[in-house]
Structure formats: C-alpha cells, structure tokens
Design a protein around this motif. Sequence first.
Motif, mmCIF file in Angstrom:
data_model
loop_
_atom_site.group_PDB
_atom_site.id
_atom_site.type_symbol
_atom_site.label_atom_id
_atom_site.label_comp_id
_atom_site.label_asym_id
_atom_site.label_seq_id
_atom_site.Cartn_x
_atom_site.Cartn_y
_atom_site.Cartn_z
ATOM 1 N N ALA A 275 -6.905 -46.181 -82.873
ATOM 2 C CA ALA A 275 -7.510 -47.025 -83.421
ATOM 3 C C ALA A 275 -7.989 -48.288 -83.130
ATOM 4 O O ALA A 275 -7.324 -48.887 -82.299
ATOM 5 N N TYR A 276 -9.127 -48.682 -83.678
ATOM 6 C CA TYR A 276 -9.918 -49.995 -83.199
ATOM 7 C C TYR A 276 -10.380 -50.710 -84.360
ATOM 8 O O TYR A 276 -10.799 -50.272 -85.312
ATOM 9 N N PRO A 277 -9.983 -52.105 -84.229
ATOM 10 C CA PRO A 277 -10.383 -52.745 -85.308
ATOM 11 C C PRO A 277 -11.646 -53.206 -85.580
ATOM 12 O O PRO A 277 -12.727 -53.128 -84.502
ATOM 13 N N LEU A 278 -12.217 -53.065 -86.616
ATOM 14 C CA LEU A 278 -13.716 -53.225 -87.042
ATOM 15 C C LEU A 278 -14.185 -54.657 -87.462
ATOM 16 O O LEU A 278 -13.279 -55.154 -88.432
ATOM 17 N N GLY A 279 -15.093 -55.040 -87.084
ATOM 18 C CA GLY A 279 -15.752 -56.250 -87.380
ATOM 19 C C GLY A 279 -17.211 -56.552 -87.135
ATOM 20 O O GLY A 279 -17.789 -55.733 -86.675
ATOM 21 N N LEU A 280 -17.792 -57.601 -87.477
ATOM 22 C CA LEU A 280 -19.014 -57.925 -87.118
ATOM 23 C C LEU A 280 -19.186 -59.013 -85.955
ATOM 24 O O LEU A 280 -18.300 -60.168 -86.440
ATOM 25 N N ARG A 281 -19.797 -58.996 -84.896
ATOM 26 C CA ARG A 281 -19.896 -60.298 -84.086
ATOM 27 C C ARG A 281 -20.903 -60.227 -83.453
ATOM 28 O O ARG A 281 -21.485 -59.337 -82.672
ATOM 29 N N LEU A 282 -21.821 -60.966 -83.550
ATOM 30 C CA LEU A 282 -23.088 -61.220 -83.027
ATOM 31 C C LEU A 282 -23.386 -62.798 -82.230
ATOM 32 O O LEU A 282 -23.012 -63.816 -82.687
ATOM 33 N N ALA A 283 -23.911 -62.511 -81.025
ATOM 34 C CA ALA A 283 -23.738 -63.741 -80.050
ATOM 35 C C ALA A 283 -24.940 -64.700 -80.941
ATOM 36 O O ALA A 283 -26.094 -64.026 -80.849
ATOM 37 N N ARG A 284 -25.104 -66.019 -80.728
ATOM 38 C CA ARG A 284 -25.959 -66.709 -81.292
ATOM 39 C C ARG A 284 -27.128 -66.729 -80.203
ATOM 40 O O ARG A 284 -28.384 -66.841 -80.416
ATOM 41 N N ASP A 285 -26.798 -66.603 -79.023
ATOM 42 C CA ASP A 285 -27.858 -66.615 -77.752
ATOM 43 C C ASP A 285 -27.425 -65.266 -77.016
ATOM 44 O O ASP A 285 -26.115 -65.111 -76.725
ATOM 45 N N PHE A 313 -28.032 -49.605 -75.057
ATOM 46 C CA PHE A 313 -29.162 -48.925 -74.154
ATOM 47 C C PHE A 313 -30.302 -49.306 -74.547
ATOM 48 O O PHE A 313 -31.189 -49.532 -73.545
ATOM 49 N N LYS A 314 -30.766 -49.833 -75.697
ATOM 50 C CA LYS A 314 -31.839 -50.840 -75.801
ATOM 51 C C LYS A 314 -32.001 -52.014 -75.225
ATOM 52 O O LYS A 314 -32.993 -52.489 -74.484
ATOM 53 N N ASP A 315 -30.604 -52.690 -75.081
ATOM 54 C CA ASP A 315 -30.547 -53.982 -74.431
ATOM 55 C C ASP A 315 -31.036 -53.782 -72.712
ATOM 56 O O ASP A 315 -31.731 -54.386 -72.414
ATOM 57 N N VAL A 316 -30.546 -52.686 -72.374
ATOM 58 C CA VAL A 316 -30.545 -51.932 -71.083
ATOM 59 C C VAL A 316 -32.087 -51.966 -70.770
ATOM 60 O O VAL A 316 -32.609 -52.544 -69.867
ATOM 61 N N ALA A 318 -34.702 -52.934 -72.226
ATOM 62 C CA ALA A 318 -35.528 -54.146 -72.486
ATOM 63 C C ALA A 318 -35.474 -55.000 -71.157
ATOM 64 O O ALA A 318 -36.148 -55.602 -70.637
ATOM 65 N N LEU A 319 -34.021 -55.443 -70.889
ATOM 66 C CA LEU A 319 -33.945 -55.957 -69.797
ATOM 67 C C LEU A 319 -34.292 -55.595 -68.599
ATOM 68 O O LEU A 319 -34.724 -56.630 -67.600
ATOM 69 N N ALA A 320 -34.238 -54.382 -68.419
ATOM 70 C CA ALA A 320 -34.466 -53.905 -66.926
ATOM 71 C C ALA A 320 -36.110 -53.983 -66.807
ATOM 72 O O ALA A 320 -36.454 -54.285 -65.811
ATOM 73 N N GLU A 321 -36.913 -53.545 -67.755
ATOM 74 C CA GLU A 321 -38.253 -53.970 -68.014
ATOM 75 C C GLU A 321 -38.718 -55.198 -67.542
ATOM 76 O O GLU A 321 -39.537 -55.521 -66.901
ATOM 77 N N VAL A 322 -38.057 -56.132 -68.088
ATOM 78 C CA VAL A 322 -38.400 -57.548 -68.096
ATOM 79 C C VAL A 322 -38.068 -58.030 -66.555
ATOM 80 O O VAL A 322 -38.813 -58.557 -65.939
ATOM 81 N N LEU A 323 -36.943 -57.599 -66.096
ATOM 82 C CA LEU A 323 -36.784 -58.221 -64.451
ATOM 83 C C LEU A 323 -37.456 -57.438 -63.597
ATOM 84 O O LEU A 323 -37.793 -57.934 -62.738
ATOM 85 N N VAL A 324 -37.739 -56.129 -63.854
ATOM 86 C CA VAL A 324 -38.488 -55.365 -62.897
ATOM 87 C C VAL A 324 -39.771 -55.941 -62.810
ATOM 88 O O VAL A 324 -40.448 -56.242 -61.604
ATOM 89 N N ASP A 340 -35.891 -65.409 -71.434
ATOM 90 C CA ASP A 340 -36.102 -65.529 -72.678
ATOM 91 C C ASP A 340 -37.023 -64.430 -73.351
ATOM 92 O O ASP A 340 -36.979 -64.334 -74.374
ATOM 93 N N ARG A 341 -37.632 -63.866 -72.386
ATOM 94 C CA ARG A 341 -38.675 -62.670 -72.711
ATOM 95 C C ARG A 341 -37.419 -61.566 -73.203
ATOM 96 O O ARG A 341 -37.899 -60.719 -74.412
ATOM 97 N N TYR A 342 -36.331 -61.298 -72.484
ATOM 98 C CA TYR A 342 -35.473 -60.369 -73.093
ATOM 99 C C TYR A 342 -34.880 -60.780 -74.418
ATOM 100 O O TYR A 342 -34.797 -59.950 -75.296
ATOM 101 N N GLN A 343 -34.580 -61.897 -74.481
ATOM 102 C CA GLN A 343 -33.983 -62.654 -75.773
ATOM 103 C C GLN A 343 -34.712 -62.246 -76.976
ATOM 104 O O GLN A 343 -34.257 -61.654 -78.031
ATOM 105 N N ARG A 344 -36.196 -62.657 -76.871
ATOM 106 C CA ARG A 344 -37.065 -62.457 -77.819
ATOM 107 C C ARG A 344 -37.109 -61.297 -78.330
ATOM 108 O O ARG A 344 -37.413 -60.563 -79.262
ATOM 109 N N TRP A 345 -37.127 -60.283 -77.299
ATOM 110 C CA TRP A 345 -37.229 -58.888 -77.649
ATOM 111 C C TRP A 345 -35.978 -58.124 -78.368
ATOM 112 O O TRP A 345 -36.301 -57.414 -79.279
ATOM 113 N N ARG A 346 -34.943 -58.694 -78.285
ATOM 114 C CA ARG A 346 -33.772 -57.931 -78.713
ATOM 115 C C ARG A 346 -33.139 -58.514 -79.627
ATOM 116 O O ARG A 346 -32.266 -58.054 -80.450
ATOM 117 N N ARG A 347 -33.118 -60.046 -79.592
ATOM 118 C CA ARG A 347 -32.207 -60.670 -80.745
ATOM 119 C C ARG A 347 -32.588 -60.290 -82.086
ATOM 120 O O ARG A 347 -31.504 -59.911 -82.975
#
Length: 412
Positions: A275-285, A313-316, A318-324, A340-347
């Motif tokens: 069993a795993y506790p459920l909640g919402l947690r979103l990083a501000r940055d 997997f979407k984060d991966v 996007a970040l890989a494309e930005v970095l490469v 910041d390109r990654y952050q704008r793409w995903r946040r």
Amino acid sequence: MAQSQAADRNYDVVIAGGGYVGLSLALALKTGDPAIAVAVVDPKPGEALAQDPRASAIAAAAVRMLDQLGVWADIAPETQPINEMIVTDSKLRDTVRPVFLTFGGEVTDGEPFAHMTPNSVMLPAMHQKAAGLGVDFITPDSVTEFATRGERVALSLQTGGAVTASLLVAADGVRSRLRDLAGIRTVHWDYGQSGIVTTVRHERPHNGRAEEHFLPAGPFAILPLKGNRSSLVWTERTADARRLVNSDAFTFELELERRFGHHLGQLELDGKRQAYPLGLRLARDFVKPRFALIGDAAHGIHPIAGQGLNLGFKDVAALAEVLVNARRIGQDLGGLDVLDRYQRWRRFDTYQMGVVTDVLNRLFSNDMDPIRAVRDFGLALVDRMPSLKSRFISEAAGLAGPTPKLLLGEAI
C-alpha cells in the motif's frame, strides 16, 4: 550486470536514481549523443532490478520511445497489450455495475494505446542496454550533498567518494531529498487515500481488457497481464487500506472479490500486497542552475488516470532532446538558459495533468447520489461522442500536445 564504483570522476550528466525514469534518460542521452558522459547513482544494486514484483502501464508514446532506444524488442514478449477499456460507476453494495464508457485499445491500426509491462523485465533490459552504451553505474550509493562551483556541480557520495558534472538530474522519487537540498518548494496535499497494489490469478482469460470501477472510496483498476493474471491498483481510505494489507489472506480475498466480481471466475492472489499513500505533489520549479527534476521528483499525481510514469517518460524525452540539441551547438548543458527550455516544455503540461487527476479523484471518490447522477451523465455523453473519445485515447497514449521526437518514435 556490470557495476561501476566510479568516484572522483567528471561527467557531463549525473542522474540520481536508477528507476525507469533515470535509466531511460541515461539511454536517451547516450543514444542521442554517445559522446555525452553519463553516470547513474542509485542506492540499490543492479541485481535488485529483477526483483520488483510490480507491473506498469506503458503508453503507446513511451513504447515508441523505448523502441527507438533499442530496448522494446527485449521487453515486448513479456508484455500484455490493452485491447479495450471499460469504466463503471457504482456503490460497493450494487449487484450490477453498468458500463458507462468504453474505449477501443488502438491509437493506430495494430498499435495498442498501452501495454502492461512487468517491472522485473523492463528494468533489467534498460540497465543492460545503458551499460552497453557506456553509462557508468555508481551503485549501491547515493548523492548526499551537492554544490555549484562555476561551470560544474560537485557531488558528495554516501560511500565517501565524489564526482563532478555539468548537470545533476534528480530522479529520486516523490520524496526527493535532492529537490529539498536544491531549495525547490512544492505544492502538495494528502488525499487520505492509499493505493493497494497486488497481482491476482483468475480462472478465465481477460482478453486484454482493462477495467476501472469508480467506487466511493476511490477507483479500483484491473489491468491485464500476460496469461490469466491481472495487476490491481485498488484505492481505499488510508486506514482501510492499512487494515486490508495487514489482514489475513481469507479476509483480503473476500474484500477483493466484492470489488473484482465473478466475471473472470475464481481468484487467487499471485503476489504480495503493498500500500502506498496517495497525494498531489508538484514542484514549483523544475530546474535550478546545474540541476533538474524529472519523474516523481517533479510531480506526484493520483493514479486515477494511469499517467504518473508516462509523465516521467515525457520529462525524459523533452530533457534529452533539449540537452542533445544544446550539446550540438556547443551550449553548456547545465546552464539555466538551456534548462529553462525543458521547464517551459514540461511544467504547464504537468500542472494541467495534476489538476485533472485531482478533480477526477474528488468527483468520483464519493457516495453522493446527485454527484453520481451528473458524472454518470457525463460519462455516457462522452461514450456517444467519437471525437471526444479519440481525444481521450490520444491523451492516454501520451500523444496529445507538443510531443518530443522520442515519443513519436523519431531519433533526436
């Protein structure tokens, strides 16, 4: 699996966390540019990867990415395509559960919108491929401290070693210690629910059909595995979930049968209960200079839509494309202008999905008849609108919105 105890070395990218998200980022970076020096630091030894008893729903877009990264062929034989999905809404005591919504399981002809994949198969395949591409594995170990020094970030390891990198990526889970060390605050609250995860064996075949039953305590999802087996994600109020997980097998199976039903015949537990506790947690940055968050370290959402891992997997991708791309034009991988390109793409996409799952959970995890009537009318309406159903399938497949190349099955 070869392990590296590398210390006092310099890398372009160090990834803290060797789960699905961390490993797939290592693969994506080395596949996009083999010259990028990548290390993965993880507290678990590589042998532990094959011991994970759980399964994950991998959306079509993520399947395309894993295929492009050269690992899907090793994983696919053990997966179960989801050919159909049904949604019901009822009370626990109801003898009949009317189906309000059905989805066909294909994004394109012959391409299911998702596959159920055993973690014990997926994780070792990703690890082996990454090692073959030259990724260093620093295990068992963890990053305890880090500090930015000019154009490098210096990392202290639990075993006493040290490494430096242009960029530190935290893929260390929803309770990310590195996120806290970076001073990144989160928006978060607890749902008072826990998700019970287990596997059952049943008498009759599921024919690749997934089911989501909305019950007053939360959704009860039945997800097909290879053979006459299914993975369960069973949401209950936390006190009830704790009681069920700690109960004897007979009591647990009785409660399970009340929710699962008899349409697949006799049931038998085929794995331990967790069993795993459920909640919402979103990083501000999502980023700081020389630091980026991916996966659950950036966002923990309710499993009601089955999108938690696929957001990672979407984060991966996007970040890989930005970095490469940054590497190709000689930019600093850890520079804030690049990150910041990654952050704008995903946040925004992440926050949008967090709001959607939060609203759905609040709407469906209750027993009020007027609300049930409204939501059932809404489900039935969607079921009669092919264009809207297609949009939902596209969302579930991970193909909605601006899509990174890897999720389209294209090389970076």
